[in-house]
Design a protein around this motif. Structure first.
Motif, mmCIF file in Angstrom:
data_model
loop_
_atom_site.group_PDB
_atom_site.id
_atom_site.type_symbol
_atom_site.label_atom_id
_atom_site.label_comp_id
_atom_site.label_asym_id
_atom_site.label_seq_id
_atom_site.Cartn_x
_atom_site.Cartn_y
_atom_site.Cartn_z
ATOM 1 N N ALA A 1 0.873 -1.185 0.199
ATOM 2 C CA ALA A 1 0.030 0.105 0.062
ATOM 3 C C ALA A 1 0.629 1.383 -0.024
ATOM 4 C CB ALA A 1 -0.894 0.071 1.193
ATOM 5 N N ASN A 2 2.186 1.300 0.091
ATOM 6 C CA ASN A 2 2.820 2.356 0.333
ATOM 7 C C ASN A 2 3.825 2.553 -0.779
ATOM 8 O OD1 ASN A 2 4.509 0.363 1.254
ATOM 9 N ND2 ASN A 2 5.390 1.299 2.885
ATOM 10 N N ILE B 1 -0.461 -5.837 7.247
ATOM 11 C CA ILE B 1 -1.771 -5.658 7.176
ATOM 12 C C ILE B 1 -1.844 -3.598 7.440
ATOM 13 C CG2 ILE B 1 -3.087 -7.382 8.009
ATOM 14 C CD1 ILE B 1 -3.245 -6.084 10.794
ATOM 15 N N HIS B 2 -2.490 -2.959 6.761
ATOM 16 C CA HIS B 2 -2.453 -1.586 6.446
ATOM 17 C C HIS B 2 -3.670 -0.773 7.286
ATOM 18 C CE1 HIS B 2 0.339 -3.141 3.453
ATOM 19 N NE2 HIS B 2 0.896 -1.918 3.869
ATOM 20 N N GLU B 3 -4.603 -1.524 7.592
ATOM 21 C CA GLU B 3 -5.943 -1.033 7.988
ATOM 22 C C GLU B 3 -6.447 -2.005 9.228
ATOM 23 O OE1 GLU B 3 -8.630 1.077 5.274
ATOM 24 O OE2 GLU B 3 -7.378 0.070 3.919
ATOM 25 N N PRO B 4 -7.124 -1.232 10.202
ATOM 26 C CA PRO B 4 -7.244 -2.268 11.283
ATOM 27 C C PRO B 4 -8.539 -3.482 10.749
ATOM 28 C CG PRO B 4 -7.524 -0.021 11.924
ATOM 29 C CD PRO B 4 -7.158 0.096 10.585
ATOM 30 N N PHE B 5 -9.316 -2.986 9.995
ATOM 31 C CA PHE B 5 -10.273 -3.916 9.779
ATOM 32 C C PHE B 5 -9.907 -5.279 9.051
ATOM 33 C CE2 PHE B 5 -10.057 -2.262 5.298
ATOM 34 C CZ PHE B 5 -10.240 -3.412 4.572
ATOM 35 N N GLN B 6 -8.323 -5.279 8.472
ATOM 36 C CA GLN B 6 -7.795 -6.249 7.857
ATOM 37 C C GLN B 6 -7.190 -7.510 8.836
ATOM 38 O OE1 GLN B 6 -5.053 -4.224 5.509
ATOM 39 N NE2 GLN B 6 -6.070 -3.931 3.908
ATOM 40 N N LEU C 1 3.711 2.465 9.753
ATOM 41 C CA LEU C 1 2.307 2.525 10.564
ATOM 42 C C LEU C 1 2.505 2.134 11.814
ATOM 43 C CD1 LEU C 1 0.201 0.935 7.949
ATOM 44 C CD2 LEU C 1 0.451 3.486 8.338
ATOM 45 N N GLN D 1 0.199 3.473 14.752
ATOM 46 C CA GLN D 1 -1.087 3.454 14.479
ATOM 47 C C GLN D 1 -1.887 2.705 15.482
ATOM 48 O OE1 GLN D 1 -0.733 6.187 12.460
ATOM 49 N NE2 GLN D 1 -2.586 5.398 11.614
ATOM 50 N N ASP E 1 -4.923 2.374 16.541
ATOM 51 C CA ASP E 1 -6.412 1.342 16.186
ATOM 52 C C ASP E 1 -5.648 0.039 15.098
ATOM 53 O OD1 ASP E 1 -7.789 3.031 17.271
ATOM 54 O OD2 ASP E 1 -8.552 3.896 15.586
ATOM 55 N N LEU E 2 -4.520 -0.056 14.749
ATOM 56 C CA LEU E 2 -3.912 -1.134 13.996
ATOM 57 C C LEU E 2 -3.338 -1.854 14.827
ATOM 58 C CD1 LEU E 2 -3.497 -2.246 10.988
ATOM 59 C CD2 LEU E 2 -1.399 -0.704 10.954
#
Length: 259
Positions: A53-54, A88-93, A110, A113, A115-116
């Motif tokens: 993602a980056n 993973i890049h986002e908490p939902f993942q 990240l 982060q 939340d992550l």
């Protein structure tokens, strides 16, 4: 818990191609990883990313995405009996990836982060937090504490260098000793640490010839794990080719690190 116990008790290696290009590539590298696991007294975890993602450029290849990527990782897990990890890049993942992977990797950019980190911790999986390029080893107490206070003490901390001016990284190996003081296994990212971020005209460059040096220096400073991205033909890889180790050179490096 068994995996984390193994990681704390013997040298561990996180190996695989940077990004999932196709299933055949994953099988090729996983076959070698499984061979090393059977031949040597080490813990081996297979790694590849379903989404980079980056990437430097919006036009760069990112990967097959989470659904297809986890299917490919699960195929590796079932075929070769390897533990697997991905970032993973986002908490939902976190919860989605945790259905397949054994270690959730938090990318360096990240690592603060909250939340992550909390979402990863709450899956109950091992959480590998990569140290940001802008943090010291001592600063990594706080990301690790976020995972711990979310109810998960299965933490790995990974060194991967610090920004050193533009398009360059430098490794302060004292970070490894500093992070060890927190009581968690410390891993050396031997391949990303030789990157030249964004320094190759819209993509990241690097120099793989320094990978063994990074690994051995980290060993001298007390690292117990080694993160090594590897590819049978890195010069034609779709991501991070310049800093990935040739697959044919992987076993020699592993043997030298455990001798």
């Amino acid at each position: 818990m068994a995996l984390y116990k193994n990681i704390t008790e013997k040298p561990f290696f996180i190996v695989g191609p940077c990004v999932m290009e196709n299933q055949e590539l994953l099988y090729t590298v996983a076959d070698k990883a499984a061979e090393l696991k059977s031949k040597y007294p080490i813990t081996v975890v297979f790694k590849s990313s379903f989404d980079k993602a980056n990437r430097t450029s919006i036009h760069a290849y990112r990967g097959p995405g989470i659904e297809k990527g986890l299917e490919m990782l699960n195929n590796v897990k079932e075929k070769f009996g390897l533990d697997v990890t991905t970032d993973i890049h986002e908490p939902f993942q976190a919860a989605i990836a945790a259905q397949v992977v054994d270690i959730l990797q938090i990318p360096a950019f990240l690592c603060r982060q909250t939340d992550l980190l909390v979402a990863a911790a709450q899956t109950g999986k091992v959480v590998n937090v990569k140290k940001a390029q802008f943090l010291s080893g001592q600063d990594m107490y706080y990301p690790a504490q976020k995972v711990k206070e979310a109810g998960n003490e299965q933490v790995i901390l990974t060194e991967r260098g610090n920004s050193f001016g533009y398009n360059n990284l430098a490794v302060d190996f004292r970070n490894i000793a500093d992070m060890k003081e927190f009581g968690y296994p410390v891993c050396m990212d031997c391949t990303h640490s030789v990157q030249r971020p964004g320094g190759a005209g819209g993509k990241t460059g690097g120099d793989r010839k320094f990978v063994p040096n990074m690994a051995h220096a980290a060993r001298a400073f007390g690292a117990s794990g080694y993160f090594i991205e590897t590819h049978p033909d890195p010069d034609h890889a779709l991501s991070d080719g310049p800093n990935m180790l040739y697959l044919n050179d992987l076993e020699e490096l592993v043997k030298s690190l455990i001798s």
